[in-house]
Design an enzyme around this catalytic site. Structure first.
Site, PDB file in Angstrom:
ATOM      1  CG  ASP A  86     -30.261 -17.744  13.607  1.00  0.00           C
ATOM      2  OD1 ASP A  86     -30.649 -18.924  13.511  1.00  0.00           O
ATOM      3  OD2 ASP A  86     -30.171 -17.148  14.703  1.00  0.00           O
ATOM      4  CG  ASP A  88     -34.708 -19.686  17.087  1.00  0.00           C
ATOM      5  OD1 ASP A  88     -35.617 -20.493  17.390  1.00  0.00           O
ATOM      6  OD2 ASP A  88     -33.792 -19.385  17.867  1.00  0.00           O
ATOM      7  CG  ASP A 226     -32.161 -13.216  14.812  1.00  0.00           C
ATOM      8  OD1 ASP A 226     -32.345 -11.979  14.782  1.00  0.00           O
ATOM      9  OD2 ASP A 226     -31.697 -13.809  15.806  1.00  0.00           O
TER      10      ASP A 226
END
EC number: 2.7.7.-
Length: 322
Positions: A86, A88, A226
């Protein structure tokens, strides 16, 4: 808002992730209720659920279970999981000073680095096992479906995140990460060697030179993922082709070779939101955003905007429907 989301789901047939019957499915309603531990057997069941519930967010597990609808994790009987990353844009240094477009470009570049420099070059993962998705809002998700990763436990996945982020960059961590996936030598050792340069013979280099080279290597070549998303073997992740409740944009797959030119604020607008206009009210001045080639209003007050702009402004909390 829920009626607009329902229209999207009623006018589209969403393809479920592979082996959907072995994954836990969950969603969040527009009232904030979280529904989890669902078992969906096929495409028909998924689309019936989406059309009936018109959820704000939709998720499915990276893990495969024998009993995905059991409420307690041990009773689900874990059988493996995809490897998920992930990225972000909120995690970017100085992100608060960047425009939405600048943030998405930078996190797109990070995603390209993850895929090309680490997954393909260092880990030897074939392109056919890698899928990239725009998250629907601020970043990207990378899914790895490969026999070498399914059975990796949380500790092994943590080693991979340490390698990619450079958080524990030393010879031991680098070597263990390489040996674990059976890949060729190179990777961080080669990057650190390049940062050291050829200014002095190896036997004359000081320990401080190595520390500085490692610091530069980490700053210039690591990827801001992440990490808990990767090493949590029970993690649920946004389901592809569903809508993100804080943007109204599609969680859309991006071909690896198209990533460099991908523009989510053009390519992830649902067709159902391209027609018509809505009134929105901005309670305060905002930093304008550009979606679909149109810049949003920024001053407080009532504004008439395209449907996709109205959905984005309201979903992201910048505006309300009057």
């Amino acid at each position: 808002m829920i009626d607009l989301f329902r229209r999207y789901y009623r006018e589209n047939n969403i393809d479920p992730p592979e082996l959907i019957s072995k994954r836990e499915v969950g969603y969040m309603t527009f009232s904030g209720e979280v529904i989890r531990h669902l078992k969906i057997n096929n495409r028909f069941e998924l689309n019936m659920l989406l059309r009936d519930a018109a959820p704000m967010h939709v998720y499915s597990s990276a893990a495969y279970y024998r009993k995905p609808d059991e409420r307690k994790m041990p009773e689900k009987e874990w059988g493996g999981a995809d490897l998920i990353f992930d990225l972000d844009s909120d995690h970017l240094p100085g992100s608060e000073k960047l425009s939405q477009k600048e943030m998405l470009i930078q996190i797109r570049d990070q995603t390209e680095r993850l895929v090309s420099d680490f997954l393909i070059a260092d880990f030897g993962i074939p392109k056919s096992s890698i899928k990239i998705y725009f998250s629907g809002n601020r970043g990207y998700h990378v899914h790895i479906s490969d026999d070498r990763v399914y059975r990796l436990g949380s500790d092994a996945r943590r080693e991979i995140t340490d390698y990619i982020t450079g958080n524990s960059l030393d010879e031991t961590v680098v070597r263990r990460a390489i040996d674990m996936l059976g890949i060729a030598s190179g990777g961080w050792p080669a990057v650190v060697s390049k940062e050291l340069g050829e200014a002095s013979p190896a036997n004359q280099r000081r320990e401080s030179d190595l520390r500085k080279a490692i610091k530069r290597a980490r700053e210039n070549h690591s990827v801001l993922i992440d990490s808990p998303v990767t090493y949590d073997i029970h993690r649920i992740i946004r389901m592809p082709n569903t809508l993100h409740g804080k943007s109204g944009l599609i969680v859309k797959e991006v071909e690896i070779d198209h990533l460099g030119e991908f523009d989510p604020f053009q390519e992830c607008i649902p067709d159902q939101f391209r027609d018509g206009e809505y009134d929105v009210f901005l309670p305060e001045k905002i930093k304008p955003v550009e979606i679909g080639g149109i810049e949003s209003p920024k001053m407080p007050g009532k504004h008439r905007v395209k449907t996709f702009m109205a959905v984005y402004l309201v979903a992201s909390g910048r505006a309300v429907f009057p």
